[in-house]
Scaffold this active site. Structure first.
Site, PDB file in Angstrom:
ATOM      1  N   ASP A  52     -10.937 -18.409 -10.680  1.00 19.18           N
ATOM      2  CA  ASP A  52      -9.595 -18.893 -10.349  1.00 19.18           C
ATOM      3  C   ASP A  52      -9.164 -19.930 -11.390  1.00 19.18           C
ATOM      4  OD1 ASP A  52      -7.291 -19.789  -9.122  1.00 19.18           O
ATOM      5  OD2 ASP A  52      -8.366 -21.072  -7.701  1.00 19.18           O
ATOM      6  N   ASN A  54      -5.984 -21.543 -11.317  1.00 22.97           N
ATOM      7  CA  ASN A  54      -4.921 -22.487 -10.935  1.00 22.97           C
ATOM      8  C   ASN A  54      -5.155 -23.172  -9.590  1.00 22.97           C
ATOM      9  OD1 ASN A  54      -4.572 -20.303  -9.338  1.00 22.97           O
ATOM     10  ND2 ASN A  54      -2.383 -20.033  -9.725  1.00 22.97           N
ATOM     11  N   ASP A  56      -5.671 -22.079  -6.558  1.00 21.21           N
ATOM     12  CA  ASP A  56      -5.210 -21.557  -5.263  1.00 21.21           C
ATOM     13  C   ASP A  56      -6.320 -20.826  -4.495  1.00 21.21           C
ATOM     14  OD1 ASP A  56      -5.456 -19.223  -6.683  1.00 21.21           O
ATOM     15  OD2 ASP A  56      -3.404 -18.518  -6.355  1.00 21.21           O
ATOM     16  N   ASP A  60      -8.044 -14.828 -10.828  1.00 22.69           N
ATOM     17  CA  ASP A  60      -6.843 -14.320 -11.510  1.00 22.69           C
ATOM     18  C   ASP A  60      -7.163 -13.946 -12.961  1.00 22.69           C
ATOM     19  OD1 ASP A  60      -6.893 -16.892 -12.810  1.00 22.69           O
ATOM     20  OD2 ASP A  60      -5.951 -17.706 -11.001  1.00 22.69           O
ATOM     21  N   ASP A 230     -10.154   5.900  -8.196  1.00 21.87           N
ATOM     22  CA  ASP A 230     -10.487   5.648  -6.793  1.00 21.87           C
ATOM     23  C   ASP A 230     -10.456   6.947  -5.974  1.00 21.87           C
ATOM     24  OD1 ASP A 230     -10.854   3.419  -4.822  1.00 21.87           O
ATOM     25  OD2 ASP A 230      -9.098   4.351  -3.905  1.00 21.87           O
ATOM     26  N   GLU A 284     -14.622   8.088  -8.643  1.00 16.35           N
ATOM     27  CA  GLU A 284     -15.370   7.800  -7.415  1.00 16.35           C
ATOM     28  C   GLU A 284     -15.316   9.102  -6.628  1.00 16.35           C
ATOM     29  OE1 GLU A 284     -15.401   4.557  -3.809  1.00 16.35           O
ATOM     30  OE2 GLU A 284     -13.555   5.517  -4.402  1.00 16.35           O
TER      31      GLU A 284
HETATM   32  C1  NOJ Z   1     -12.741   3.031  -2.631  1.00 17.92           C
HETATM   33  C2  NOJ Z   1     -12.707   1.626  -3.069  1.00 17.92           C
HETATM   34  O1  NOJ Z   1     -13.821   1.372  -3.866  1.00 17.92           O
HETATM   35  C3  NOJ Z   1     -12.655   0.781  -1.849  1.00 17.92           C
HETATM   36  O2  NOJ Z   1     -12.826  -0.577  -2.118  1.00 17.92           O
HETATM   37  C4  NOJ Z   1     -11.334   1.048  -1.162  1.00 17.92           C
HETATM   38  O3  NOJ Z   1     -11.311   0.361   0.061  1.00 17.92           O
HETATM   39  C5  NOJ Z   1     -11.136   2.526  -0.905  1.00 17.92           C
HETATM   40  N1  NOJ Z   1     -11.506   3.338  -2.020  1.00 17.92           N
HETATM   41  C6  NOJ Z   1      -9.694   2.833  -0.591  1.00 17.92           C
HETATM   42  O4  NOJ Z   1      -8.928   2.707  -1.748  1.00 17.92           O
HETATM   43 CA    CA Z   2      -5.614 -18.224  -8.827  1.00 21.62          CA
END
Ligand code: NOJ
Ligand code: CA
Length: 584
Positions: A52, A54, A56, A60, A230, A284
């Protein structure tokens, strides 16, 4: 007569040769096409938890920029950045509202460019997370799509009428409850395999596919070096929306994944976009068997380069339970993913943002063995065959978080499945005990940089997810200062692996697959063979080696700086001892 003798002699010599080549450890059967992306060690950053800048309490991009030198000194080749796009954070960025904007909490597009250039300046590549199975319900496409049946965007998502007062079918969401949610003025239901706020995109719609190709080009034209995709095996939906059988309901991923048009979609994406850039793609590919996964990564199919196989990483996992597992079981799963044919190239990883910490699952995170077993896992990771993925914090041996109550979790999956799990017979206490072994949030606690406030992750007084209380001991600063630390062990191994074709491309051979404590294998390159011997237990073990390893040189081990030669074929291994030998 002479002739006969010659023939017999030839047969003997020939069989002799044959025997030699099948058992020979100095030859390699592989003729693998070299590609830069096969040789990479990728470091995964979960931006919310890395650094981080800043105060918060949320990591980032400027925070990551401040740590580029750290990444460079570790010696990794590629950074994989988990989603950095504009998102309402129902699933920490895996729910994208605008694919061309950076999440406000993370910074700006300029920050992204600075990060990309900073990495490139040091020869590090950057791949980003492409989440295109679903978007956020706050994406403008969905807002339009929901507004009426006649809207031009309606078909960008999957809408069906309900059955009387019920959803269209009984499909479950991975994050609990039905995979259908009613929305909009027409009372129809939209499909969401994940949270309600993650509606699935309709890949059947060609215009949608073209929009996705455009946004991919947007990032590729900026210079990113590829994508982690993903849940890519889910993009083509099964077309019979009738009820599934009970088995399907128990393991929905097998019903949802590898739909009828998956290959067609991936080939088209490759042709239209990926083939025009020199980039790497890793999918994935959860939810299929080996055969299905190999089809999407077969180089002759022109789909994607690599896929994550989850069997080894999830050994012993049954939904929300982490059961006992044995080392031979694990080794067989590793062998299966390593043994792919020469048209495929494997990946290897032990953890990521969806899994517990590697030392807590595969090693021993007790004070006595945490360091030694983390180093052993480093050796396991960096001597495997395949593009390698290392998750942030594993290089300093970060451990699971000691969760004591449900309010300490952030994960949408944990909350969404609570009712289902309690209804299926678990108590809150037993669910919590299971989560303490396998929750995704273990990997998402803030990176531990130092022993100062909040582990040096933030200058503020709060963090979005708790800092592991062990940060005064387990942190980057301590690791950098101690030349025998886990970090420095990773560095040394990364250095041994880099550019080492024998270790990168060499064949993989498990030499003691049924041994209950020792994981031992060779990597047989064209010019050299490596021998890896790992005692994955907390007891001492005597381990016998074949005579052919005589004369091999120990080049690195996790207990001391000794380098010796194998003189006897019987090794005595200390608890969690790891040794890497090299042939002459
Ligand atoms: C796989 C991702 O690695 C996971 O973190 C996410 O919750 C699901 N796909 C849905 O996008
Ligand atoms: Ca931040």
């Amino acid at each position: 007569m002479k002739f006969k003798l010659l023939i017999i002699l030839a047969i003997i010599l020939n069989t002799g040769c044959k025997q030699d080549t099948t058992k020979d450890i100095e030859t390699t059967k592989n003729e693998i096409k070299k590609e830069w992306w096969k040789e990479q060690v990728v470091y995964q950053i979960y931006p919310r938890s890395f650094k981080d800048s800043n105060g918060d309490g949320i990591g980032d991009i400027p925070g990551i920029i401040s740590k580029i030198d750290y990444l460079d000194s570790l010696g990794i080749d590629v950074v994989w950045l988990s989603p950095h796009f504009d998102s309402p954070n129902a699933d920490n960025g895996y729910d994208i509202r605008d694919y061309r904007k950076v999440m406000e909490e993370f910074g700006t597009l300029e920050d992204f460019d600075t990060l990309l250039n900073g990495l490139h300046d040091r020869g590090i590549k950057l791949i980003i997370d492409l989440v295109i199975n679903h978007s956020s319900d706050e994406h403008k496409w969905f807002q339009e799509s929901m507004s009426s049946k006649d809207n031009p965007y309606r078909d960008y998502y999957i809408w069906k009428p309900g059955k009387e007062t019920n959803p269209p079918n009984n499909w479950p969401s991975f994050f609990g409850g039905s995979a259908w949610e009613q929305a909009g003025p027409d009372g129809e239901y939209y499909l969401h395999y994940f949270a309600k706020k993650q509606p699935d995109l309709n890949w059947e719609n060609q215009q949608l596919r073209e929009e996705i190709y455009e946004l991919m080009r947007f990032w590729l034209d900026k210079g990113v070096d590829g994508f982690r995709m993903d849940v890519i095996a889910l993009i083509s939906k099964p077309q019979n929306f009738d009820d599934m059988d009970n088995e399907g309901l128990k393991h929905p991923e097998y019903t949802y994944a590898y739909g009828p048009r998956l290959h067609e979609f991936l080939k088209d994406m490759n042709k239209e976009v990926l083939s025009k850039y020199d980039v790497m793609t890793v999918g994935e590919a959860y939810g299929g068997n080996a055969e299905k996964t190999l089809e999407i990564t077969d180089e002759r199919n022109n789909e994607i380069d690599l896929a994550f196989w989850f069997d080894a990483v999830r050994v012993g996992r049954d939904n929300f339970k982490q059961n006992e597992w044995t080392l031979p079981e694990f080794k067989k799963l590793v062998k299966a993913q390593s043994d792919v044919n020469s048209h495929n190239w494997p990946t290897f990883f032990l953890g990521n943002h969806d899994n517990p910490r590697v030392v807590s699952k595969f090693g021993d995170d007790s004070p006595e063995f945490r360091v030694t077993s983390s180093k052993l896992l480093a050796m396991l990771l960096l001597t495997q065959r395949g593009t390698t993925f290392l998750y942030q914090g594993d290089e300093i041996g970060m451990t699971n978080y000691p969760f004591t109550s449900f309010d300490q979790f952030d994960d949408v999956e944990i909350k969404g499945n609570y009712n289902k799990i309690i209804a299926s017979g678990s108590t809150p206490e037993s669910y919590l005990a299971d989560l303490n072994k396998m929750a995704r949030d273990h990997a998402r606690t803030p990176m531990q940089w130092s022993n100062t406030n909040k582990a040096g992750f933030t200058s503020g007084d709060k963090t979005w997810l708790g800092v592991n209380p062990n940060y005064p001991e387990i942190n980057v600063n301590n690791n950098l200062q101690d030349k025998h630390s886990i970090f420095h062990f990773y560095r040394r191994l990364l250095n041994i692996r880099k550019g080492n074709d024998n270790l990168i491309y060499g064949d993989y051979k498990d030499i003691a697959i049924d041994h209950p404590q020792v994981f031992a294998y060779t990597r047989i390159g064209k010019n050299k063979t490596y021998l890896v011997v790992l005692n994955m237990s907390k007891s001492m073990v005597d381990f016998s080696l074949d005579n052919k390893f005589k004369g091999y040189n120990l080049i690195i081990n996790n207990l001391n700086d000794d380098t010796t030669t194998i003189e006897h074929n019987k090794l005595t291994l200390q608890p969690w001892e790891a040794r890497l030998y090299e042939s002459n």
